[in-house]
Design a protein around this motif. Structure first.
Motif, mmCIF file in Angstrom:
data_model
loop_
_atom_site.group_PDB
_atom_site.id
_atom_site.type_symbol
_atom_site.label_atom_id
_atom_site.label_comp_id
_atom_site.label_asym_id
_atom_site.label_seq_id
_atom_site.Cartn_x
_atom_site.Cartn_y
_atom_site.Cartn_z
ATOM 1 N N GLU A 68 -13.714 10.570 8.038
ATOM 2 C CA GLU A 68 -13.410 9.158 7.863
ATOM 3 C C GLU A 68 -12.562 8.963 6.611
ATOM 4 O OE1 GLU A 68 -14.672 6.463 9.757
ATOM 5 O OE2 GLU A 68 -15.450 7.939 11.170
ATOM 6 N N LEU A 69 -11.738 7.931 6.590
ATOM 7 C CA LEU A 69 -11.025 7.578 5.365
ATOM 8 C C LEU A 69 -12.044 7.102 4.336
ATOM 9 C CD1 LEU A 69 -7.921 5.634 6.703
ATOM 10 C CD2 LEU A 69 -8.081 8.029 6.018
ATOM 11 N N PRO A 70 -11.810 7.399 3.064
ATOM 12 C CA PRO A 70 -12.780 6.976 2.054
ATOM 13 C C PRO A 70 -12.770 5.460 1.895
ATOM 14 C CG PRO A 70 -10.838 7.892 1.012
ATOM 15 C CD PRO A 70 -10.666 8.104 2.481
ATOM 16 N N PRO A 71 -13.938 4.841 1.841
ATOM 17 C CA PRO A 71 -13.984 3.398 1.615
ATOM 18 C C PRO A 71 -13.791 3.081 0.129
ATOM 19 C CG PRO A 71 -16.207 4.253 1.875
ATOM 20 C CD PRO A 71 -15.267 5.404 2.106
ATOM 21 N N VAL A 72 -13.247 1.916 -0.164
ATOM 22 C CA VAL A 72 -13.143 1.470 -1.544
ATOM 23 C C VAL A 72 -14.547 1.467 -2.139
ATOM 24 C CG1 VAL A 72 -12.591 -0.516 -3.008
ATOM 25 C CG2 VAL A 72 -11.029 0.164 -1.176
ATOM 26 N N GLY A 73 -14.656 1.998 -3.347
ATOM 27 C CA GLY A 73 -15.944 2.080 -4.032
ATOM 28 C C GLY A 73 -16.613 3.430 -3.897
ATOM 29 N N GLU A 74 -16.156 4.249 -2.947
ATOM 30 C CA GLU A 74 -16.756 5.574 -2.785
ATOM 31 C C GLU A 74 -16.495 6.409 -4.033
ATOM 32 O OE1 GLU A 74 -16.913 8.322 0.887
ATOM 33 O OE2 GLU A 74 -15.131 8.955 -0.235
ATOM 34 N N ARG A 75 -17.497 7.158 -4.426
ATOM 35 C CA ARG A 75 -17.361 8.064 -5.566
ATOM 36 C C ARG A 75 -17.375 9.505 -5.076
ATOM 37 N NH1 ARG A 75 -20.444 5.366 -10.726
ATOM 38 N NH2 ARG A 75 -19.211 3.439 -10.673
ATOM 39 N N SER A 76 -16.602 10.331 -5.777
ATOM 40 C CA SER A 76 -16.527 11.745 -5.435
ATOM 41 C C SER A 76 -16.421 12.549 -6.718
ATOM 42 C CB SER A 76 -15.330 12.021 -4.521
ATOM 43 O OG SER A 76 -14.129 11.663 -5.172
ATOM 44 N N ALA A 77 -16.666 13.845 -6.599
ATOM 45 C CA ALA A 77 -16.579 14.756 -7.741
ATOM 46 C C ALA A 77 -15.250 15.505 -7.662
ATOM 47 C CB ALA A 77 -17.738 15.743 -7.722
ATOM 48 N N GLU A 134 -13.736 7.140 -8.540
ATOM 49 C CA GLU A 134 -14.084 6.032 -7.655
ATOM 50 C C GLU A 134 -12.824 5.524 -6.981
ATOM 51 O OE1 GLU A 134 -17.067 2.584 -8.370
ATOM 52 O OE2 GLU A 134 -15.110 1.904 -9.101
ATOM 53 N N VAL A 135 -12.859 5.432 -5.667
ATOM 54 C CA VAL A 135 -11.726 4.938 -4.893
ATOM 55 C C VAL A 135 -11.570 3.439 -5.155
ATOM 56 C CG1 VAL A 135 -10.808 4.581 -2.565
ATOM 57 C CG2 VAL A 135 -12.057 6.686 -3.108
ATOM 58 N N THR A 136 -10.339 3.027 -5.494
ATOM 59 C CA THR A 136 -10.075 1.608 -5.746
ATOM 60 C C THR A 136 -9.167 0.984 -4.687
ATOM 61 O OG1 THR A 136 -8.211 2.123 -7.210
ATOM 62 C CG2 THR A 136 -10.398 1.871 -8.238
ATOM 63 N N LYS A 164 -19.569 13.805 -2.749
ATOM 64 C CA LYS A 164 -18.567 14.451 -1.908
ATOM 65 C C LYS A 164 -17.502 15.048 -2.836
ATOM 66 C CE LYS A 164 -15.017 12.787 1.215
ATOM 67 N NZ LYS A 164 -14.561 11.625 1.976
ATOM 68 N N PRO A 165 -17.004 16.239 -2.544
ATOM 69 C CA PRO A 165 -15.975 16.822 -3.408
ATOM 70 C C PRO A 165 -14.602 16.177 -3.192
ATOM 71 C CG PRO A 165 -16.450 18.299 -1.584
ATOM 72 C CD PRO A 165 -17.417 17.159 -1.482
ATOM 73 N N CYS A 166 -13.859 16.025 -4.262
ATOM 74 C CA CYS A 166 -12.458 15.610 -4.198
ATOM 75 C C CYS A 166 -11.633 16.843 -4.509
ATOM 76 C CB CYS A 166 -12.173 14.504 -5.212
ATOM 77 S SG CYS A 166 -10.417 14.052 -5.268
ATOM 78 N N ILE A 190 -12.952 18.422 -8.227
ATOM 79 C CA ILE A 190 -13.247 19.855 -8.318
ATOM 80 C C ILE A 190 -12.023 20.611 -8.811
ATOM 81 C CG2 ILE A 190 -14.013 21.891 -7.019
ATOM 82 C CD1 ILE A 190 -16.097 19.613 -7.098
ATOM 83 N N ASP A 191 -12.225 21.515 -9.782
ATOM 84 C CA ASP A 191 -11.113 22.335 -10.268
ATOM 85 C C ASP A 191 -11.013 23.625 -9.453
ATOM 86 O OD1 ASP A 191 -13.008 24.140 -11.325
ATOM 87 O OD2 ASP A 191 -12.637 23.572 -13.402
ATOM 88 N N SER A 192 -10.067 24.479 -9.811
ATOM 89 C CA SER A 192 -9.834 25.715 -9.044
ATOM 90 C C SER A 192 -10.995 26.690 -9.109
ATOM 91 C CB SER A 192 -8.565 26.411 -9.544
ATOM 92 O OG SER A 192 -7.434 25.690 -9.124
#
Length: 142
Positions: free
Chosen positions: A47-56, A69-71, A8-10, A58-60
């Protein structure tokens, strides 16, 4: 990282100078938290991101720069944002008041109001905020 599953993109802010500044702060370790409006999640039916979810991250230019990784995820009133969260955003804020002024400028921007579908949108002490902490798991393409 070869053959990894799509993440999922961040997306921090909107593409442009602010996003570039925020991505740089993540990559150099200054930024380990971020804030969003709970209303954004509701508007996007997300949905709110769960702890442990990873995302990429992204730059401009649309490039993946890091795996995050969400902590921790907290939902709190704008009035309850604490100094540690403001400092951990890595944008140079020295106080919660500075942090809030900077975020209010962003949340009251034409781009954000358009994204929310409300040209008159404003925040107040009762506005619910999503305070998210993360860590860089891997830097990409650098």
């Amino acid at each position: 990282m070869e053959n990894r599953e799509a993440l999922k993109p961040c997306l921090l802010a909107f593409p442009g100078p602010l996003r570039d500044q925020l991505v740089a702060a993540v990559l150099d370790g200054r930024k380990v938290s971020t804030s969003g409006l709970l209303l954004e999640y509701e508007t996007e039916n997300e949905e709110l991101p769960p702890v442990g979810e990873r995302s990429a991250l992204i730059d401009s230019d649309g490039r993946e720069t890091a795996v995050l990784e969400v902590t921790e995820v907290r939902v709190l009133r704008l009035a309850d944002v604490d100094l540690q969260h403001a400092l951990d955003e890595g944008e140079g804020y020295a106080s919660v008041a500075e942090w809030r002024a900077g975020h209010e400028r962003f949340w009251h921007s034409d781009e954000m109001r358009e994204a929310l579908g409300d040209p008159e949108f404003t925040v107040d002490d009762e506005t619910m905020i999503v305070a998210e902490r993360f860590r860089v798991v891997e830097r990409l393409g650098l």
